[in-house]
Enzyme design. Structure first.
Site, PDB file in Angstrom:
ATOM      1  N   GLU A 258      73.904  69.597  27.652  1.00 19.57           N
ATOM      2  CA  GLU A 258      72.645  70.355  27.757  1.00 19.57           C
ATOM      3  C   GLU A 258      71.599  69.612  28.599  1.00 19.57           C
ATOM      4  O   GLU A 258      70.404  69.711  28.342  1.00 19.57           O
ATOM      5  CB  GLU A 258      72.071  70.662  26.368  1.00 19.57           C
TER       6      GLU A 258
ATOM      7  N   GLN B 235      67.659  40.599   5.545  1.00 23.57           N
ATOM      8  CA  GLN B 235      66.614  41.125   6.420  1.00 23.57           C
ATOM      9  C   GLN B 235      67.187  41.905   7.608  1.00 23.57           C
ATOM     10  O   GLN B 235      66.629  42.924   8.030  1.00 23.57           O
ATOM     11  CB  GLN B 235      65.743  39.988   6.931  1.00 23.57           C
TER      12      GLN B 235
ATOM     13  N   LEU C  89      78.115  78.269  32.948  1.00 23.32           N
ATOM     14  CA  LEU C  89      77.149  77.826  33.958  1.00 23.32           C
ATOM     15  C   LEU C  89      77.677  76.624  34.755  1.00 23.32           C
ATOM     16  O   LEU C  89      77.756  76.656  35.976  1.00 23.32           O
ATOM     17  CB  LEU C  89      75.822  77.476  33.276  1.00 23.32           C
TER      18      LEU C  89
ATOM     19  N   GLN D  79      77.357  49.853  11.814  1.00 25.79           N
ATOM     20  CA  GLN D  79      77.292  48.391  11.723  1.00 25.79           C
ATOM     21  C   GLN D  79      77.139  47.951  10.263  1.00 25.79           C
ATOM     22  O   GLN D  79      77.765  47.002   9.822  1.00 25.79           O
ATOM     23  CB  GLN D  79      76.119  47.883  12.579  1.00 25.79           C
TER      24      GLN D  79
ATOM     25  N   GLU E  99      79.708  73.667  36.629  1.00 20.55           N
ATOM     26  CA  GLU E  99      80.870  73.689  37.519  1.00 20.55           C
ATOM     27  C   GLU E  99      81.312  72.264  37.805  1.00 20.55           C
ATOM     28  O   GLU E  99      80.571  71.314  37.524  1.00 20.55           O
ATOM     29  CB  GLU E  99      80.510  74.408  38.826  1.00 20.55           C
ATOM     30  N   PRO E 100      82.496  72.093  38.375  1.00 20.04           N
ATOM     31  CA  PRO E 100      82.916  70.731  38.724  1.00 20.04           C
ATOM     32  C   PRO E 100      81.892  70.031  39.621  1.00 20.04           C
ATOM     33  O   PRO E 100      81.777  68.810  39.613  1.00 20.04           O
ATOM     34  CB  PRO E 100      84.243  70.957  39.459  1.00 20.04           C
TER      35      PRO E 100
ATOM     36  N   GLU F 243      68.450  61.571  31.595  1.00 18.35           N
ATOM     37  CA  GLU F 243      67.747  61.349  32.861  1.00 18.35           C
ATOM     38  C   GLU F 243      67.139  62.651  33.383  1.00 18.35           C
ATOM     39  O   GLU F 243      66.054  62.650  33.976  1.00 18.35           O
ATOM     40  CB  GLU F 243      68.721  60.757  33.896  1.00 18.35           C
TER      41      GLU F 243
END
Lengths: 388, 112
Positions: A368, A284, A130, A341, A132-133, A372
Site C-alpha cells: 500500500e 532494565q 493496479l 526478543q 504492475e511489474p 518512503e
C-alpha cells in the site's frame, strides 16, 4: 480535545474484543499457523453472530445495508479485530464482512446489479488490479497495461503483479492506459470478469506471507465492453488514488492491533520467565523494551485516530493517512521485533504468533505504498507548490 | 519461473533415507506416476516432511512414490500445486478432499 471513548464506542469495542477472545482465538488453536480461512461451517456460524451483533459489513454505507458506524469507531474496531494470529491480513477471518471493492459504490446501476450487490451478498469476489511489474507506488507512470478501443469494446493487453485474491475472484478492477500521451489522465478503470478469454492468473507469488498470497496476472487480447468502464474514461487514476488514501487507515489500524496483542503477550510472559534467578521483568533491558513498545503503540494509535477523525469530518486527510500508515507500520514492526526478543527462542517458533506477525509486518512497510512514498506524500503536502 | 513440482519421483521405500523434519510440500503418485495426493508439512507438523509423507504413504496403499520441496511458504505453495493440478486435469488429485483453491491458467507467452 477529548480523547476519551464514548459509551457507545466502549460498548462496541468490548463486544468485538470478547468476540475475538471467545470465538476466534479458540478456533485458531486448531488451524495451521499460516492459515487464513476458517472451515465453512465455522465461518457461517460466526457470520450469523456478527449479523446478530449488528456489526456485519462495517464498511458498507448505511444506504446499502451497512450498520452506519463512524470511521473513528470502525478504526477502533479494526484495531480489535486484528488481535489474533491471522489478524494482520485476515482480521477475524472475514466474518465481519466487508465492503468488497468500495469503488463500486460509484458504479452505474447496471454495474452495481452485476458486481456490487452480489459482492455484498457474499456471492461474488473481486480483486483490485493496479500494481504492475514496472511498479506500484507511482501508478500514473508505471501502468503499462494498455486498452485499445475496438468499436464498443476495449482490447486489453498487459500484466499485473502483487494482486491479492485474483485466483479466487469472479471479477476485478483493472487499471489500464487508454491514452499514452496524458500521464495520470490517461488511465481508465475497467471491471473485468475473470472468465473473460485472455485473462490469466499466471502464478502465485510466494513471499514472506504464505497466507493471503499475491498473484501475477496476464491479459492477452482480453475483450472488455465499454459499459464495463468504472467511472469515466481516462479518470481511473482518481479512483486508484482515492482507494490508496482511504486504505491506509485500516491498514495502519491492523498493525496497531497486532502490536497491542504482542505487547500483551510480553507483559504476561516476562514476570513469569526467570533468568539467573530473577524474573525477566526485573531487568532494565526488558523494561525499556516494554516502555518503548507502549510509546510506539500509543503514538501510532493517536495518529491513526486523527487521520480517521479528519476523514470522517470530510476534511482533506491525505497527509494524515500517509502519516498513519508510515508510523503504524514501522511502530508495529518494532514492537513485534522487541517482543520476539523478549520471548527468545519461543519468539521465533511457530508455537506463538509472533513469527507470523514478524514476517507479515515486514510486508506492511512496503504494501500500500512503502514508507518512503508516504514520506514523499507528506513532504509534498508540507512544501506544496514550492517542491515542483 | 517453473511452478510445477517436476522433480523425479522417489520410491516410497526411501522416505526415511531422503526426508527429514523440514516444513514443505509433497506429492504422492501411483504406479503410473500420476499424482494422487498433494500435501504439506506445516507449522503444526510434529515430524515435518518425513512424518507427513510416511503417514500418507501408510494411509494410501496405492501410493508408490513421492516427491517433495522444502519451503516455509508451504501454505501458498500447497494451494498453488492444487490450483495447477486443477488447471492441468480439471480435477483435484484423487485422494485429496475437495479443497477450495483458486484458479491458475499458466500461459506460455513470456512465462518460465
Amino acid at each position: 480535545m477529548d480523547l476519551s471513548l464514548t459509551q457507545e464506542q466502549e460498548m462496541i469495542i468490548g463486544l468485538v474484543r470478547r468476540f475475538v477472545r471467545e470465538e476466534i482465538l479458540p478456533l485458531e488453536l486448531k488451524l495451521d499457523p499460516d492459515a487464513d480461512a476458517l472451515d465453512a461451517a465455522d465461518r457461517d456460524r460466526l457470520i450469523s453472530k456478527t449479523k446478530e451483533m449488528g456489526l456485519y459489513g462495517l464498511d458498507i454505507p448505511p444506504e446499502y445495508g451497512g450498520p452506519d458506524i463512524d470511521l473513528v469507531t470502525r478504526t477502533l474496531i479494526a484495531v480489535e479485530m486484528s488481535q489474533h494470529r491471522a489478524g494482520l491480513y485476515a482480521p477475524c477471518y472475514g466474518v465481519f464482512g466487508g465492503a468488497g471493492l468500495a469503488q463500486l459504490f460509484e458504479a452505474t446501476e447496471e454495474q452495481k446489479d452485476k458486481y456490487l450487490y452480489p459482492t455484498l451478498r457474499g456471492e461474488k469476489r473481486g480483486f483490485f488490479g493496479l500494481s504492475e511489474p514496472s511498479g506500484g507506488s507511482d501508478p500514473a507512470r508505471a501502468i503499462q497495461t494498455k486498452a485499445v478501443r475496438d468499436g464498443d469494446n476495449w482490447i486489453i493487453n498487459g500484466s499485473k503483479l502483487w494482486i491479492s485474491g485474483a485466483d479466487r475472484a469472479d471479477f476485478g478492477l483493472v487499471f489500464a492506459r487508454t491514452d499514452s500521451s496524458k500521464g495520470r489522465n490517461g488511465v481508465t478503470c475497467f471491471i473485468v470478469d475473470t472468465d473473460t478469454p485472455g485473462f490469466h492468473v499466471r502464478r502465485i507469488v510466494h513471499t514472506l506471507r504464505s497466507a493471503h498470497y499475491a498473484t501475477e496476472l496476464q491479459f492477452e487480447n482480453m475483450v472488455v465492453p465499454e459499459r464495463n468502464i468504472l467511472g469515466e474514461l481516462n479518470k481511473g487514476f482518481a479512483i486508484a488514488n482515492d482507494r490508496l488514501t482511504r486504505q491506509r487507515i485500516p491498514y495502519a489500524a491492523g498493525c496497531i492491533g497486532v502490536a497491542i496483542k504482542a505487547q500483551e503477550m510480553a507483559l504476561e510472559y516476562v514476570p513469569q520467565r526467570e533468568t539467573f534467578g530473577a524474573p525477566l521483568s526485573s531487568r532494565q533491558a526488558i523494561q525499556w523494551m516494554l516502555v518503548d513498545n507502549d510509546i510506539d503503540i500509543k503514538q501510532s494509535l493517536w495518529i491513526v485516530l486523527e487521520a480517521a477523525e479528519k476523514a470522517q469530518r470530510g476534511d482533506p486527510f491525505r497527509k494524515e493517512a500517509a502519516m498513519a500508515k508510515l508510523v503504524a507500520t514501522e511502530a508495529g514492526g518494532r514492537v513485534v521485533d522487541r517482543c520476539m526478543q523478549m520471548f527468545g527462542g519461543l519468539g521465533v517458533a511457530k508455537d506463538l504468533p509472533l513469527e507470523r506477525w514478524f514476517r507479515e509486518m515486514r510486508i506492511r512497510r512496503i504494501g500500500e505504498g512503502p514508507s518512503e512514498v508516504q514520506r514523499h506524500v507528506i513532504a509534498r503536502e508540507l512544501l506544496g507548490s514550492s517542491l515542483r | 519461473m517453473a511452478i510445477s513440482l517436476e522433480k523425479p519421483w522417489i520410491s516410497s521405500e526411501r522416505v526415511n533415507e531422503v526426508l527429514a523434519g523440514h516444513m514443505g510440500v509433497f506429492q504422492l503418485a501411483n504406479d503410473n506416476e500420476q499424482t494422487i495426493f498433494i500435501g504439506f508439512a506445516g507449522g503444526k507438523s510434529r515430524g515435518g516432511l518425513k512424518h507427513e509423507v510416511a503417514e500418507m504413504l501408510a494411509t494410501f496403499p496405492n501410493a508408490e512414490s513421492f516427491r517433495y520441496e522444502i519451503t516455509t511458504s508451504y501454505w501458498s505453495r500447497f494451494k498453488e500445486l492444487m490450483a495447477l493440478h486443477w488447471a492441468e486435469h480439471k480435477s483435484y488429485p484423487q485422494l485429496n478432499n475437495r479443497t477450495q483453491v483458486g484458479r491458475i491458467s499458466p500461459t506460455t507467452t513470456g512465462a518460465d
